[in-house]
Design an enzyme around this catalytic site. Sequence first.
Site, PDB file in Angstrom:
ATOM      1  N   CYS B  40       0.806  -1.223   0.000  1.00  0.00           N
ATOM      2  CA  CYS B  40       0.000   0.000   0.000  1.00  0.00           C
ATOM      3  C   CYS B  40       0.837   1.269   0.000  1.00  0.00           C
ATOM      4  O   CYS B  40       0.300   2.363  -0.040  1.00  0.00           O
ATOM      5  CB  CYS B  40      -0.955   0.010   1.182  1.00  0.00           C
ATOM      6  SG  CYS B  40      -0.093   0.004   2.745  1.00  0.00           S
ATOM      7  N   ASP B  42       3.276   2.329   2.329  1.00  0.00           N
ATOM      8  CA  ASP B  42       3.567   2.971   3.599  1.00  0.00           C
ATOM      9  C   ASP B  42       5.024   2.818   3.983  1.00  0.00           C
ATOM     10  O   ASP B  42       5.777   2.131   3.316  1.00  0.00           O
ATOM     11  CB  ASP B  42       2.664   2.407   4.689  1.00  0.00           C
ATOM     12  CG  ASP B  42       1.229   2.714   4.359  1.00  0.00           C
ATOM     13  OD1 ASP B  42       1.008   3.741   3.713  1.00  0.00           O
ATOM     14  OD2 ASP B  42       0.362   1.917   4.724  1.00  0.00           O
ATOM     15  N   CYS B  65      -1.297   2.987   8.320  1.00  0.00           N
ATOM     16  CA  CYS B  65      -2.632   2.854   8.873  1.00  0.00           C
ATOM     17  C   CYS B  65      -2.582   2.530  10.362  1.00  0.00           C
ATOM     18  O   CYS B  65      -1.520   2.356  10.951  1.00  0.00           O
ATOM     19  CB  CYS B  65      -3.373   1.749   8.133  1.00  0.00           C
ATOM     20  SG  CYS B  65      -2.761   0.112   8.538  1.00  0.00           S
ATOM     21  N   CYS B 109       0.694  -5.431   7.079  1.00  0.00           N
ATOM     22  CA  CYS B 109       1.256  -4.337   7.889  1.00  0.00           C
ATOM     23  C   CYS B 109       2.187  -4.900   8.961  1.00  0.00           C
ATOM     24  O   CYS B 109       3.187  -4.280   9.318  1.00  0.00           O
ATOM     25  CB  CYS B 109       0.174  -3.525   8.572  1.00  0.00           C
ATOM     26  SG  CYS B 109      -1.146  -3.033   7.496  1.00  0.00           S
TER      27      CYS B 109
HETATM   28  S1  FES Z   1      -2.717  -1.040   5.173  1.00  0.00           S
HETATM   29 FE1  FES Z   1      -1.304   0.470   4.644  1.00  0.00          FE
HETATM   30  S2  FES Z   1       0.003   0.467   6.362  1.00  0.00           S
HETATM   31 FE2  FES Z   1      -1.514  -0.907   6.936  1.00  0.00          FE
END
Ligand code: FES
Lengths: 383, 136
Positions: B40, B42, B65, B109
């Site tokens: 995603c 991050d 997130c 994550c």
């Molecule tokens: S879904 Fe993007 S950091 Fe957790």
Amino acid sequence: MVYLDHASAMPVDPRVLAFARRYLEEEFGNPSSLYDRGLSTRRAVEAARGEVAALVNTGDPRSIVFTGSATESNNLAIRGTALRNRRKGKKILVSAIEHISVMNPAKDLQKQGFELEFIPVDRYGIVDLTALEAGLTPETILVSVNYANDEIGTVEPIREVGRVVHEAGAYLHVNATAAAGRIPIDLQQEDGIDLLTLSGNDLGGPRGAAALYIRPGVKVQSVMPGGGQERGLRSGTENVFAIAGMGEAARLAAREMADEMEREQAIRDRLIREVLEIEEAGLTGHPTERLPHHASFRFSRIEGESILLNLDTFFDIQVATGSACTSRTLEPSHVLLAIGLTHEQAHGSVVMTLGRSNTVADVRYVADAMRETVGRLRGISPL
Amino acid sequence: MEDRPQIGYSKRVMDHFMNPRNVGEVEDADGVGLVGNPVCGDLMQVTIKVEDDVITDIKFKTFGCGSAIATASMVTELAMGKHLDEALTITRQDVANELEGLPPVKMHCSNLAADALHEAIEDYQKKKKKEAEVAA
Ligand code: FES
């Protein structure tokens, strides 16, 4: 609680519930039955059709087909129109910021041999009319552009879109889920619209009813064959409760929209002003050509899901986000990418949509909560 | 509990999200791990202080997130005071278990948190090896 996610779900207006609940209780008959219990629900469905038609001024109420959801209306509009007119041509144009329930049926058709092209938008989300014109060929049978976008609030120049599309001889479908009941829609004036999607819940009615306006003469085929209800375009016993509720919600919207939207817009304008005072905060979508109840932002260096959680758990404020982390596919919102945001920028998106419960007093509370939330999460961020 | 799909975050995830442990950067870090989430997009950073092959301090920073924040917080708790060899065996499953489960879509994550920790340790070990080589 400050509920700011009316685009995701609207509470049912208590007046609507009071009006419609009889169709769950005493008046439960099937509208296709010929005895009195049936006829009374048939009358309720037809009355609702009249109210929904009046809200968008269709002229003829028979141009309204009830469905079960806006997704279904969009499927009927896209698939039903494309399949029915495929002998005329096989090209479909869809704006790059359409709802997933327009995108996915269109992509589905592409797999079945239709040609699909996306019309780009500018950085505010306004469709590029030149690109639209260039994409229209004699092969093009259908174009789909939303009246207003639910993620960035931008209202499209629908009349111009309609003119361009009709000059090329194609049909125009407009998803008005986010716009109806918020801004006036007049299908007799905006005569470029051939198909229009409306959602019951977005008007303050119960979930389970939506509608598709089909301009008389436009050729659409059913995508749900069965008993032939709704002029054969949408089989299935009518959800009378939800349809009656949608009708009542449409009636109330037609009567109260102007005042209520003036009220919500005043709150929204202040909210935008205060939130934009936060460092490295920006507005997404158009600054003026936007839905009156809609505010959408992006905050750099932090992520939307954690903003959403933080606002909910510490402040009891409910918002939405287009961040990749909240999507089923873990992709950022295609709308935010289409207006030119990078993945990283799209990450920090927050969408606030107002409704009847919101007051001016909410503005300060939400802006302060937002500032604290952004501060805390930036404190955790490595960027 | 296992055969029911998890809806939303567990109490422990929310606890770590609301009160994350060990946020920040350790001063004069002996090892730094910075990994991006390929899924995603991050970013997760773990910094450690090491004495006699034991993690004496550990801190994290996350751009991600709620579950990324919670899993990072949990990883720092699990690794604090551990011998490096032991810390290297911490898996994403350990992190998820300690948090009383994660929604399936969020398992990646916890990957990120474990990876950042491992990278910080490897970074430390690399540096030490270099120092040893220079000394020799
Ligand atoms: S879904 Fe993007 S950091 Fe957790």
